[in-house]
Design a protein around this motif. Structure first.
Motif, PDB file in Angstrom:
ATOM      1  N   LEU A   1       0.823  -1.216   0.000  1.00  0.00           N
ATOM      2  CA  LEU A   1       0.000   0.000   0.000  1.00  0.00           C
ATOM      3  C   LEU A   1       0.856   1.266   0.000  1.00  0.00           C
ATOM      4  CD1 LEU A   1      -2.786  -1.051   2.516  1.00  0.00           C
ATOM      5  CD2 LEU A   1      -3.041  -0.674   0.046  1.00  0.00           C
ATOM      6  N   GLN A   2       1.880   1.291   0.805  1.00  0.00           N
ATOM      7  CA  GLN A   2       2.738   2.467   0.920  1.00  0.00           C
ATOM      8  C   GLN A   2       3.402   2.825  -0.411  1.00  0.00           C
ATOM      9  OE1 GLN A   2       5.910   1.974   3.755  1.00  0.00           O
ATOM     10  NE2 GLN A   2       6.901   3.885   3.199  1.00  0.00           N
ATOM     11  N   HIS A   3       3.836   1.811  -1.154  1.00  0.00           N
ATOM     12  CA  HIS A   3       4.576   2.054  -2.397  1.00  0.00           C
ATOM     13  C   HIS A   3       3.731   1.866  -3.657  1.00  0.00           C
ATOM     14  CE1 HIS A   3       8.372   2.571  -0.323  1.00  0.00           C
ATOM     15  NE2 HIS A   3       8.028   1.554   0.439  1.00  0.00           N
ATOM     16  N   ASN A   4       2.443   1.546  -3.472  1.00  0.00           N
ATOM     17  CA  ASN A   4       1.521   1.346  -4.589  1.00  0.00           C
ATOM     18  C   ASN A   4       2.086   0.342  -5.604  1.00  0.00           C
ATOM     19  OD1 ASN A   4      -0.885   1.718  -5.982  1.00  0.00           O
ATOM     20  ND2 ASN A   4      -0.030   3.368  -7.236  1.00  0.00           N
ATOM     21  N   ILE A   5       2.498  -0.810  -5.088  1.00  0.00           N
ATOM     22  CA  ILE A   5       3.031  -1.885  -5.918  1.00  0.00           C
ATOM     23  C   ILE A   5       2.181  -3.134  -5.705  1.00  0.00           C
ATOM     24  CG2 ILE A   5       5.383  -0.994  -6.099  1.00  0.00           C
ATOM     25  CD1 ILE A   5       6.178  -2.756  -3.747  1.00  0.00           C
ATOM     26  N   SER A   6       2.385  -4.140  -6.544  1.00  0.00           N
ATOM     27  CA  SER A   6       1.523  -5.310  -6.455  1.00  0.00           C
ATOM     28  C   SER A   6       2.225  -6.592  -6.023  1.00  0.00           C
ATOM     29  CB  SER A   6       0.798  -5.529  -7.780  1.00  0.00           C
ATOM     30  OG  SER A   6       1.722  -5.629  -8.834  1.00  0.00           O
ATOM     31  N   CYS A   7       3.556  -6.555  -5.870  1.00  0.00           N
ATOM     32  CA  CYS A   7       4.248  -7.730  -5.362  1.00  0.00           C
ATOM     33  C   CYS A   7       5.553  -7.328  -4.696  1.00  0.00           C
ATOM     34  CB  CYS A   7       4.511  -8.749  -6.462  1.00  0.00           C
ATOM     35  SG  CYS A   7       5.903  -8.349  -7.514  1.00  0.00           S
ATOM     36  N   LEU A   8       6.052  -8.248  -3.891  1.00  0.00           N
ATOM     37  CA  LEU A   8       7.309  -8.032  -3.173  1.00  0.00           C
ATOM     38  C   LEU A   8       8.145  -9.310  -3.224  1.00  0.00           C
ATOM     39  CD1 LEU A   8       5.716  -6.358  -0.066  1.00  0.00           C
ATOM     40  CD2 LEU A   8       7.420  -5.251  -1.530  1.00  0.00           C
TER      41      LEU A   8
END
Length: 142
Positions: free
Chosen positions: A105-112
């Motif tokens: 949510l913080q970085h507006n990304i969809s995977c880590l």
């Protein structure tokens, strides 16, 4: 809950090298239906990530004006390192699902990607994995 419990483990991931060409990613995105491909060195050390959005963003300018043969040449000449996202926001294997959700949510990304202390790839967790965990067993049964 530990991230290791919900991540897709390294053995099930498709990875690529930074010097690979974009043509090599076409089959991965088309057939395997992966949305993200981690970019690693020969030693399995994570150096970047390419999403299907990054891939199509790179191709979109030539798709409208180029012929099929010139698109093929473009895809063979462009390298993954020219398209990949780096540095990559990662998790350690000791991270929690809550920490992963907060980073997404913080970085507006969809995977880590999940990495060890030497940045060797251990797995990948996506927002879908987190939703499945939140839904528990009903996610596979419904």
């Amino acid at each position: 809950m530990s991230i290791v419990q919900i991540m897709t483990h390294r053995s099930k991931l498709v990875t690529t090298l930074a010097d690979a060409n974009l043509a090599s990613l076409r089959e991965v995105f088309a057939k395997a239906r992966f949305q993200h491909v981690p970019v690693v060195e020969q030693t399995n050390r994570l150096v970047g990530i390419v999403s299907v959005k990054d891939y199509f963003r790179e191709l979109s300018p030539v798709m409208d004006s180029a012929s099929d043969p010139s698109i093929a040449v473009f895809m063979r000449s462009r390298k993954v390192h020219q398209v990949m996202i780096t540095p990559v926001i990662t998790l350690s294997e000791n991270s929690t699902v809550k920490q992963a959700a907060a980073l997404l949510l913080q970085h507006n990304i969809s995977c880590l990607p999940v990495v060890d202390e030497h940045r060797h790839l251990l797995g990948l967790v996506s927002w879908k994995d987190i939703l499945r965990a939140a839904l528990g067993k009903s996610a596979t049964g419904a």
